[in-house]
Structure formats: structure tokens, C-alpha cells
Write a protein that holds these residues in place. Structure first.
Motif, short mmCIF file in Angstrom:
data_model
loop_
_atom_site.label_atom_id
_atom_site.label_comp_id
_atom_site.label_asym_id
_atom_site.label_seq_id
_atom_site.Cartn_x
_atom_site.Cartn_y
_atom_site.Cartn_z
N MET A 1 83.24 49.11 176.89
CA MET A 1 83.05 49.51 178.27
C MET A 1 81.56 49.48 178.61
N THR A 2 81.32 49.21 179.86
CA THR A 2 79.96 49.09 180.37
C THR A 2 79.83 49.94 181.62
N PHE A 3 78.76 50.69 181.72
CA PHE A 3 78.54 51.50 182.91
C PHE A 3 77.88 50.66 184.00
N VAL A 4 78.45 50.74 185.20
CA VAL A 4 77.91 50.09 186.39
C VAL A 4 77.74 51.18 187.44
N THR A 5 76.59 51.18 188.10
CA THR A 5 76.34 52.12 189.18
C THR A 5 76.43 51.37 190.50
N TYR A 6 77.32 51.84 191.35
CA TYR A 6 77.51 51.29 192.70
C TYR A 6 76.85 52.26 193.66
N ILE A 7 75.95 51.76 194.50
CA ILE A 7 75.28 52.61 195.48
C ILE A 7 75.73 52.16 196.87
N GLU A 8 76.46 53.05 197.53
CA GLU A 8 76.93 52.76 198.88
C GLU A 8 75.75 52.70 199.84
N HIS A 9 75.97 52.09 200.99
CA HIS A 9 74.93 51.98 202.01
C HIS A 9 74.40 53.37 202.41
N SER A 10 75.28 54.36 202.35
CA SER A 10 74.91 55.73 202.70
C SER A 10 74.02 56.40 201.65
N GLY A 11 73.95 55.78 200.47
CA GLY A 11 73.17 56.35 199.37
C GLY A 11 74.03 57.01 198.31
N ALA A 12 75.32 57.19 198.58
CA ALA A 12 76.22 57.79 197.59
C ALA A 12 76.30 56.89 196.37
N GLU A 13 76.16 57.49 195.19
CA GLU A 13 76.19 56.73 193.94
C GLU A 13 77.47 57.02 193.16
N HIS A 14 77.99 55.96 192.55
CA HIS A 14 79.18 56.07 191.71
C HIS A 14 78.90 55.34 190.40
N LYS A 15 78.82 56.08 189.32
CA LYS A 15 78.61 55.48 188.00
C LYS A 15 79.97 55.42 187.32
N VAL A 16 80.45 54.20 187.07
CA VAL A 16 81.78 54.05 186.50
C VAL A 16 81.74 53.19 185.24
N ASP A 17 82.70 53.42 184.40
CA ASP A 17 82.88 52.66 183.17
C ASP A 17 83.78 51.48 183.49
N VAL A 18 83.28 50.27 183.35
CA VAL A 18 84.03 49.06 183.67
C VAL A 18 84.31 48.31 182.36
#
Length: 107
Positions: A1-18
């Protein structure tokens, strides 16, 4: 698994295991990250999974292919530095920690 951080336009961050082998788009869809629509399901037939690869990761991710570059022209938000279709970025151990920013909208 690899962690990817998605940053929404609003600035909200989501760090997920892909899981390795999945695309960055699949990681977003599977984790219900808003900002990735993925209308074509990863078939390189739309641009609704457009993202901006963080500057620190551009070289490691690499440039878009010819067909991907053509499809990026249809992105709702102007393609810019680091623009990629997240369906075309396959997750590997080398991308652990990848950061992608999502545009304001995909339409």
C-alpha cells in the motif's frame, strides 16, 4: 500500500492508503474523495479526474502521454504545471507520500 494525499480545492486534505497497481483516480473514488468525478471510469475518455501533481512529485510521476495530453485540453480547469489525469497515474511504492491537488470543479 502507498499513501496518497488528496488536497481538495477548499484545502481539505485526505491521506489515504491506495493499493499498489491501482490508479490515483481509483484511490480517490474508492475513498469517496470529492473532486474526482471519473465519469469514464479510467478509460482515458474524459477529463473528469484531472489533478495537479505537487511540484515535489512531478519528476517522479513523469509527464503525461500523448493521448493524455490531448485529453487534458478538455479539462474544465485550465491545465497547468503538474496537470495529469489521475486515471493515468499508477500507484507504486516509489509514489509513497504522493500529493495531488484537485481543481475547483471537473465540469
Amino acid at each position: 500500500m502507498t499513501f496518497v494525499t488528496y488536497i481538495e480545492h477548499s484545502g481539505a486534505e485526505h491521506k489515504v492508503d491506495v493499493p499498489n497497481g491501482d490508479s490515483v483516480m481509483q484511490g480517490a473514488v474508492n475513498n469517496m474523495i470529492e473532486g474526482i468525478v471519473a465519469e469514464c471510469g479510467g478509460g482515458l475518455a474524459c477529463a473528469t479526474c484531472h489533478c495537479y501533481v505537487d511540484d515535489a512529485w512531478i519528476d517522479r510521476v513523469g509527464p503525461p502521454s500523448g493521448p493524455e495530453s490531448e485529453m487534458l485540453e478538455f479539462a474544465a480547469n485550465a491545465p497547468g504545471r503538474g496537470s495529469r489525469l489521475s486515471c493515468q497515474i499508477n500507484v507504486t511504492d516509489a509514489l509513497d507520500g504522493l500529493v495531488v491537488r484537485l481543481p475547483e470543479s471537473q465540469f
